[in-house]
Scaffold this active site. Sequence first.
Site, PDB file in Angstrom:
ATOM      1  N   GLU A   9       8.918  16.624  15.085  1.00 15.29           N
ATOM      2  CA  GLU A   9       9.403  16.352  13.738  1.00 15.29           C
ATOM      3  C   GLU A   9       8.676  17.245  12.743  1.00 15.29           C
ATOM      4  O   GLU A   9       7.459  17.160  12.581  1.00 15.29           O
ATOM      5  CB  GLU A   9       9.189  14.873  13.383  1.00 15.29           C
ATOM      6  CG  GLU A   9       9.787  14.494  12.040  1.00 15.29           C
ATOM      7  CD  GLU A   9       9.684  13.007  11.760  1.00 15.29           C
ATOM      8  OE1 GLU A   9      10.626  12.436  11.193  1.00 15.29           O
ATOM      9  OE2 GLU A   9       8.638  12.407  12.106  1.00 15.29           O
TER      10      GLU A   9
ATOM     11  N   CYS B 107      13.327  10.922   7.585  1.00 17.84           N
ATOM     12  CA  CYS B 107      13.094  10.574   8.983  1.00 17.84           C
ATOM     13  C   CYS B 107      14.342  10.714   9.837  1.00 17.84           C
ATOM     14  O   CYS B 107      14.250  10.922  11.052  1.00 17.84           O
ATOM     15  CB  CYS B 107      12.536   9.152   9.086  1.00 17.84           C
ATOM     16  SG  CYS B 107      13.559   7.915   8.273  1.00 17.84           S
TER      17      CYS B 107
ATOM     18  N   LYS C  92       0.859  -1.172   0.000  1.00 16.26           N
ATOM     19  CA  LYS C  92       0.000   0.000   0.000  1.00 16.26           C
ATOM     20  C   LYS C  92       0.903   1.231   0.000  1.00 16.26           C
ATOM     21  O   LYS C  92       1.458   1.619   1.017  1.00 16.26           O
ATOM     22  CB  LYS C  92      -0.918  -0.023   1.230  1.00 16.26           C
ATOM     23  CG  LYS C  92      -2.081   0.976   1.151  1.00 16.26           C
ATOM     24  CD  LYS C  92      -1.638   2.369   1.552  1.00 16.26           C
ATOM     25  CE  LYS C  92      -2.733   3.399   1.418  1.00 16.26           C
ATOM     26  NZ  LYS C  92      -2.210   4.769   1.642  1.00 16.26           N
TER      27      LYS C  92
ATOM     28  N   GLU D 169       9.061   1.522  11.257  1.00 15.85           N
ATOM     29  CA  GLU D 169      10.135   2.502  11.104  1.00 15.85           C
ATOM     30  C   GLU D 169       9.445   3.852  11.141  1.00 15.85           C
ATOM     31  O   GLU D 169       8.737   4.225  10.203  1.00 15.85           O
ATOM     32  CB  GLU D 169      10.899   2.275   9.800  1.00 15.85           C
ATOM     33  CG  GLU D 169      12.243   2.983   9.767  1.00 15.85           C
ATOM     34  CD  GLU D 169      12.152   4.396   9.252  1.00 15.85           C
ATOM     35  OE1 GLU D 169      12.135   5.315  10.105  1.00 15.85           O
ATOM     36  OE2 GLU D 169      12.091   4.574   8.038  1.00 15.85           O
TER      37      GLU D 169
END
Length: 503
Positions: free
Chosen positions: A404, A307, A199, A273
């Site tokens: 973040e 990330c 996906k 992750e």
Amino acid sequence: MTVVSDYPIRADIRSYLSGRKQLLIDGEWVDAVSGRTFPTHNPADGEVLAEVAHGEAADVDRAVRAARTAFDEGPWQWMKPNERERLLWRVGDILTERAQEFGELESLDNGKSAGIATAVDVAWAADVFRYFAGWATKIEGSTVNVSMPFAPPGSQFHAYTLREPVGVCGLIIPWNFPLLMASWKLAPALAAGNTVVLKPAEQTPLTALLLGEVFQEAGFPPGVVNIVTGFGDAGAALSAHDAVDKVAFTGSTEVGKLVVDAARGNLKKVSLELGGKSPNIVFADADFESAVAGSLNAWLFNHGQCCVAGTRLFVEDKIFGEFTEAVAEAAAAVKIGPGLDPTSQLGPLVSQEQFDRVTGYLEAGTAAGARALTGGKRFGDKGYFVEPTVFVDVRPEFSIVREEIFGPVVAALPFDAEEGIAPAVLAANDSEYGLAAGIWTRDLSRAHRVARQLKAGSVWINQYNGFDTALPFGGYKQSGWGRELGAAAMDLYLQTKAVNVAL
């Protein structure tokens, strides 16, 4: 400002974009059950690139059932390991052959430089498929010399372990490295003998769908690789599906927690992750020019949509002013433009939503009292471009330091090294995340001591973004569960069976 329409698009890409973008289920390209589609946009100008099938729970169910049948009844898990190896290697070869095509398509859909997408994303994805192709023939169990203390005297046993595929794997990937993140999950899952439902992110579905054509060209059996494009509800349906044995997710920590909740129904295996807010520590004795260039790369690579981005820049107070000014000067000189412009160094953010998020953080940082040495606002008046921004005069509690951002924004803080490495380590570890970290110093003894104390899954010394396919990648704390890449990635897609035979 130059827009994407000023640069030619390859004929094969124009042809691909004009065609129907369907779901890949059981070896066939099919429309969504609902017949609905959704647009995917070029972030350089906001224009629609293509209409893509809008997969939902019913489509996920079709794909999972196809993968289930292919695993339970099909030839894949019983195929000779070297046959799986050759198929995966062929995927890597096709990616190499079609690298320019994949690179430009990635640039159009994601916004990143076409040159970087070709030289880094596509080339590395090809390497990942070849690396894990080799693992298909190296999955081994072991014999165990058991004692069996309660067995009758003189009894003998032959005990051994088998390493077997988990089964049907749901793979959910993000929009920042669409093709590369697909390869990180697909290659080890398939090498282990699993079947998969992929996906992709709704913002960047195109290279995943083109990769589906590559799997067909390579000769994978029907149902082994299925691709469902759609939104969060499709990902939720995949995570919760009782016929899925394992889900692997890359994305935000917030959504990762939702994936864990959804997976509880049948206690499927989960690997994650997730987010990061990585520290990059510069000591006064570092090679100044190398540290400036490396620190710039730490938070500008992929437009900051990474990330592991080193967006908390800790600089020893002795050089703080000089160093941050140098980083700001280098950031201000970066060429901003669309990914199809071969001279562009910084492209647009991926979507209007991400643009709004990042500019919101710029406003919040300024309102809290942070000072931008450079940047601090959008760039141009078209597309999702943001100036690279270096904030100083920040405090640890500011949102731009703790959260973040996922954009070209760095917050710089000084530290005092007179008391040893403790101040830098304590500040670096003051985060809910633990994905990566950078250290810059000529004192390698100090570098190793700091590396040992940092709570991060990857630590780079006198470099940043030092990736390799053979090195495990993953995070501490709320940056995830498990490790991708390297030998450790195979553990995510295998389970161990113990067999004990009375002789």
